[in-house]
Write a protein that holds these residues in place. Sequence first.
Motif, PDB file in Angstrom:
ATOM      1  N   THR A 137     -53.486  25.800  37.172  1.00 33.63           N
ATOM      2  CA  THR A 137     -52.535  26.866  37.445  1.00 33.63           C
ATOM      3  C   THR A 137     -51.197  26.461  36.840  1.00 33.63           C
ATOM      4  OG1 THR A 137     -53.694  27.443  39.471  1.00 33.63           O
ATOM      5  CG2 THR A 137     -51.428  28.242  39.250  1.00 33.63           C
ATOM      6  N   VAL A 138     -50.719  27.284  35.916  1.00 25.04           N
ATOM      7  CA  VAL A 138     -49.454  27.021  35.224  1.00 25.04           C
ATOM      8  C   VAL A 138     -48.567  28.235  35.431  1.00 25.04           C
ATOM      9  CG1 VAL A 138     -48.368  26.545  32.988  1.00 25.04           C
ATOM     10  CG2 VAL A 138     -50.646  25.639  33.481  1.00 25.04           C
ATOM     11  N   GLY A 139     -47.437  28.023  36.086  1.00 22.96           N
ATOM     12  CA  GLY A 139     -46.526  29.143  36.336  1.00 22.96           C
ATOM     13  C   GLY A 139     -47.164  30.255  37.140  1.00 22.96           C
ATOM     14  N   GLY A 140     -48.051  29.883  38.056  1.00 30.75           N
ATOM     15  CA  GLY A 140     -48.717  30.871  38.897  1.00 30.75           C
ATOM     16  C   GLY A 140     -49.908  31.552  38.230  1.00 30.75           C
ATOM     17  N   ARG A 141     -50.213  31.175  36.997  1.00 31.31           N
ATOM     18  CA  ARG A 141     -51.351  31.776  36.280  1.00 31.31           C
ATOM     19  C   ARG A 141     -52.414  30.725  36.027  1.00 31.31           C
ATOM     20  NH1 ARG A 141     -49.328  34.813  31.113  1.00 31.31           N
ATOM     21  NH2 ARG A 141     -51.540  35.251  31.056  1.00 31.31           N
ATOM     22  N   ARG A 142     -53.663  31.140  36.193  1.00 33.13           N
ATOM     23  CA  ARG A 142     -54.778  30.221  35.874  1.00 33.13           C
ATOM     24  C   ARG A 142     -54.982  30.188  34.372  1.00 33.13           C
ATOM     25  NH1 ARG A 142     -60.322  30.305  38.701  1.00 33.13           N
ATOM     26  NH2 ARG A 142     -60.454  28.637  37.220  1.00 33.13           N
ATOM     27  N   ARG A 143     -55.005  28.989  33.845  1.00 31.64           N
ATOM     28  CA  ARG A 143     -55.214  28.811  32.407  1.00 31.64           C
ATOM     29  C   ARG A 143     -56.144  27.649  32.170  1.00 31.64           C
ATOM     30  NH1 ARG A 143     -49.015  29.491  30.359  1.00 31.64           N
ATOM     31  NH2 ARG A 143     -48.894  31.711  30.771  1.00 31.64           N
ATOM     32  N   ARG A 144     -56.915  27.768  31.114  1.00 33.50           N
ATOM     33  CA  ARG A 144     -57.798  26.674  30.714  1.00 33.50           C
ATOM     34  C   ARG A 144     -56.979  25.713  29.868  1.00 33.50           C
ATOM     35  NH1 ARG A 144     -63.456  25.688  30.493  1.00 33.50           N
ATOM     36  NH2 ARG A 144     -63.691  27.646  31.588  1.00 33.50           N
ATOM     37  N   THR A 145     -56.960  24.455  30.278  1.00 37.79           N
ATOM     38  CA  THR A 145     -56.213  23.422  29.571  1.00 37.79           C
ATOM     39  C   THR A 145     -57.205  22.540  28.834  1.00 37.79           C
ATOM     40  OG1 THR A 145     -54.502  23.475  31.264  1.00 37.79           O
ATOM     41  CG2 THR A 145     -54.569  21.528  29.871  1.00 37.79           C
ATOM     42  N   TYR A 146     -56.910  22.273  27.555  1.00 36.75           N
ATOM     43  CA  TYR A 146     -57.799  21.493  26.690  1.00 36.75           C
ATOM     44  C   TYR A 146     -57.191  20.122  26.445  1.00 36.75           C
ATOM     45  CZ  TYR A 146     -59.912  26.004  25.816  1.00 36.75           C
ATOM     46  OH  TYR A 146     -60.530  27.222  25.972  1.00 36.75           O
ATOM     47  N   ARG A 147     -58.071  19.119  26.368  1.00 34.08           N
ATOM     48  CA  ARG A 147     -57.620  17.761  26.049  1.00 34.08           C
ATOM     49  C   ARG A 147     -58.613  17.123  25.094  1.00 34.08           C
ATOM     50  NH1 ARG A 147     -60.727  14.073  28.375  1.00 34.08           N
ATOM     51  NH2 ARG A 147     -61.904  14.688  30.200  1.00 34.08           N
ATOM     52  N   LEU A 148     -58.095  16.184  24.325  1.00 40.42           N
ATOM     53  CA  LEU A 148     -58.909  15.447  23.369  1.00 40.42           C
ATOM     54  C   LEU A 148     -59.786  14.437  24.097  1.00 40.42           C
ATOM     55  CD1 LEU A 148     -58.539  15.913  20.336  1.00 40.42           C
ATOM     56  CD2 LEU A 148     -57.123  13.892  20.254  1.00 40.42           C
ATOM     57  N   THR A 149     -61.024  14.319  23.705  1.00 40.31           N
ATOM     58  CA  THR A 149     -61.916  13.287  24.229  1.00 40.31           C
ATOM     59  C   THR A 149     -61.892  12.101  23.264  1.00 40.31           C
ATOM     60  OG1 THR A 149     -63.805  14.136  23.010  1.00 40.31           O
ATOM     61  CG2 THR A 149     -63.451  15.041  25.241  1.00 40.31           C
ATOM     62  N   ASP A 150     -62.570  11.023  23.614  1.00 36.09           N
ATOM     63  CA  ASP A 150     -62.667   9.885  22.693  1.00 36.09           C
ATOM     64  C   ASP A 150     -63.351  10.311  21.397  1.00 36.09           C
ATOM     65  OD1 ASP A 150     -61.389   8.203  24.472  1.00 36.09           O
ATOM     66  OD2 ASP A 150     -63.248   7.387  25.295  1.00 36.09           O
ATOM     67  N   ALA A 151     -64.378  11.137  21.518  1.00 35.68           N
ATOM     68  CA  ALA A 151     -65.059  11.649  20.320  1.00 35.68           C
ATOM     69  C   ALA A 151     -64.095  12.496  19.491  1.00 35.68           C
ATOM     70  CB  ALA A 151     -66.289  12.463  20.710  1.00 35.68           C
ATOM     71  N   GLY A 152     -63.235  13.247  20.146  1.00 37.62           N
ATOM     72  CA  GLY A 152     -62.244  14.059  19.452  1.00 37.62           C
ATOM     73  C   GLY A 152     -61.227  13.208  18.706  1.00 37.62           C
ATOM     74  N   ARG A 153     -60.846  12.077  19.308  1.00 37.83           N
ATOM     75  CA  ARG A 153     -59.919  11.160  18.621  1.00 37.83           C
ATOM     76  C   ARG A 153     -60.566  10.576  17.366  1.00 37.83           C
ATOM     77  NH1 ARG A 153     -55.567  10.832  21.592  1.00 37.83           N
ATOM     78  NH2 ARG A 153     -55.753  11.207  23.817  1.00 37.83           N
ATOM     79  N   ARG A 154     -61.841  10.238  17.470  1.00 37.11           N
ATOM     80  CA  ARG A 154     -62.555   9.727  16.287  1.00 37.11           C
ATOM     81  C   ARG A 154     -62.664  10.816  15.224  1.00 37.11           C
ATOM     82  NH1 ARG A 154     -65.495   7.389  20.478  1.00 37.11           N
ATOM     83  NH2 ARG A 154     -67.132   8.962  20.315  1.00 37.11           N
ATOM     84  N   GLN A 155     -62.958  12.045  15.660  1.00 39.16           N
ATOM     85  CA  GLN A 155     -63.056  13.150  14.715  1.00 39.16           C
ATOM     86  C   GLN A 155     -61.710  13.396  14.040  1.00 39.16           C
ATOM     87  OE1 GLN A 155     -64.518  16.915  16.199  1.00 39.16           O
ATOM     88  NE2 GLN A 155     -64.039  17.955  14.294  1.00 39.16           N
ATOM     89  N   LEU A 156     -60.621  13.312  14.803  1.00 42.22           N
ATOM     90  CA  LEU A 156     -59.292  13.522  14.234  1.00 42.22           C
ATOM     91  C   LEU A 156     -58.993  12.476  13.164  1.00 42.22           C
ATOM     92  CD1 LEU A 156     -56.565  14.902  14.063  1.00 42.22           C
ATOM     93  CD2 LEU A 156     -55.848  13.570  16.083  1.00 42.22           C
ATOM     94  N   GLU A 157     -59.330  11.230  13.414  1.00 44.22           N
ATOM     95  CA  GLU A 157     -59.106  10.185  12.409  1.00 44.22           C
ATOM     96  C   GLU A 157     -59.933  10.453  11.154  1.00 44.22           C
ATOM     97  OE1 GLU A 157     -56.689   7.957  12.195  1.00 44.22           O
ATOM     98  OE2 GLU A 157     -56.036   8.996  14.013  1.00 44.22           O
ATOM     99  N   ALA A 158     -61.169  10.899  11.331  1.00 42.75           N
ATOM    100  CA  ALA A 158     -62.018  11.234  10.184  1.00 42.75           C
ATOM    101  C   ALA A 158     -61.434  12.430   9.424  1.00 42.75           C
ATOM    102  CB  ALA A 158     -63.441  11.539  10.647  1.00 42.75           C
ATOM    103  N   GLU A 159     -60.938  13.426  10.147  1.00 44.34           N
ATOM    104  CA  GLU A 159     -60.324  14.601   9.525  1.00 44.34           C
ATOM    105  C   GLU A 159     -59.081  14.194   8.733  1.00 44.34           C
ATOM    106  OE1 GLU A 159     -61.273  17.808   9.536  1.00 44.34           O
ATOM    107  OE2 GLU A 159     -62.704  17.977  11.168  1.00 44.34           O
ATOM    108  N   ARG A 160     -58.272  13.300   9.286  1.00 44.79           N
ATOM    109  CA  ARG A 160     -57.066  12.839   8.583  1.00 44.79           C
ATOM    110  C   ARG A 160     -57.428  12.091   7.306  1.00 44.79           C
ATOM    111  NH1 ARG A 160     -53.837  11.175  13.998  1.00 44.79           N
ATOM    112  NH2 ARG A 160     -52.605  13.090  14.148  1.00 44.79           N
ATOM    113  N   SER A 161     -58.431  11.254   7.388  1.00 42.63           N
ATOM    114  CA  SER A 161     -58.876  10.514   6.210  1.00 42.63           C
ATOM    115  C   SER A 161     -59.380  11.462   5.129  1.00 42.63           C
ATOM    116  CB  SER A 161     -59.970   9.518   6.617  1.00 42.63           C
ATOM    117  OG  SER A 161     -60.452   8.841   5.492  1.00 42.63           O
ATOM    118  N   ALA A 162     -60.192  12.438   5.536  1.00 44.85           N
ATOM    119  CA  ALA A 162     -60.713  13.418   4.588  1.00 44.85           C
ATOM    120  C   ALA A 162     -59.573  14.239   3.981  1.00 44.85           C
ATOM    121  CB  ALA A 162     -61.728  14.335   5.280  1.00 44.85           C
TER     122      ALA A 162
END
Length: 115
Positions: free
Chosen positions: A66-91
């Motif tokens: 709940t953000v500011g009285g509204r329900r919202r889906r909050t996204y976060r990076l997982t360990d797999a996402g961090r690895r994917q981000l590093e691969a994306e940066r390299s590419a």
Amino acid sequence: MNPDALRGHMDALLLSVLEREPLHGYAIIEALQERSAGALSVPTGTVYPALRRLERTGSLASEWATVGGRRRRTYRLTDAGRRQLEAERSAWREFAGVIGSVLRPDLGPGVRPAG
């Protein structure tokens, strides 16, 4: 910016924005605009399907908050996402170097720009 130019790079952009902290969808869109100095105006119809796809692949996790009285889906990076981000940066570095060497006629054949 031409929306076609973003094809193939949306995952890297989303993962990069979420690297610092978890955010809800609209905040992700705002962060893309802010970090690009307004050059990226990505529609929700592009962002939300990409977020759901990254969640299905395990690169992101989400939870309802709940953000500011509204329900919202909050996204976060997982360990797999961090690895994917590093691969994306390299590419991206490789891609930018190759394209840069083609677009810079001052470089001879096979000469790559420094950096």
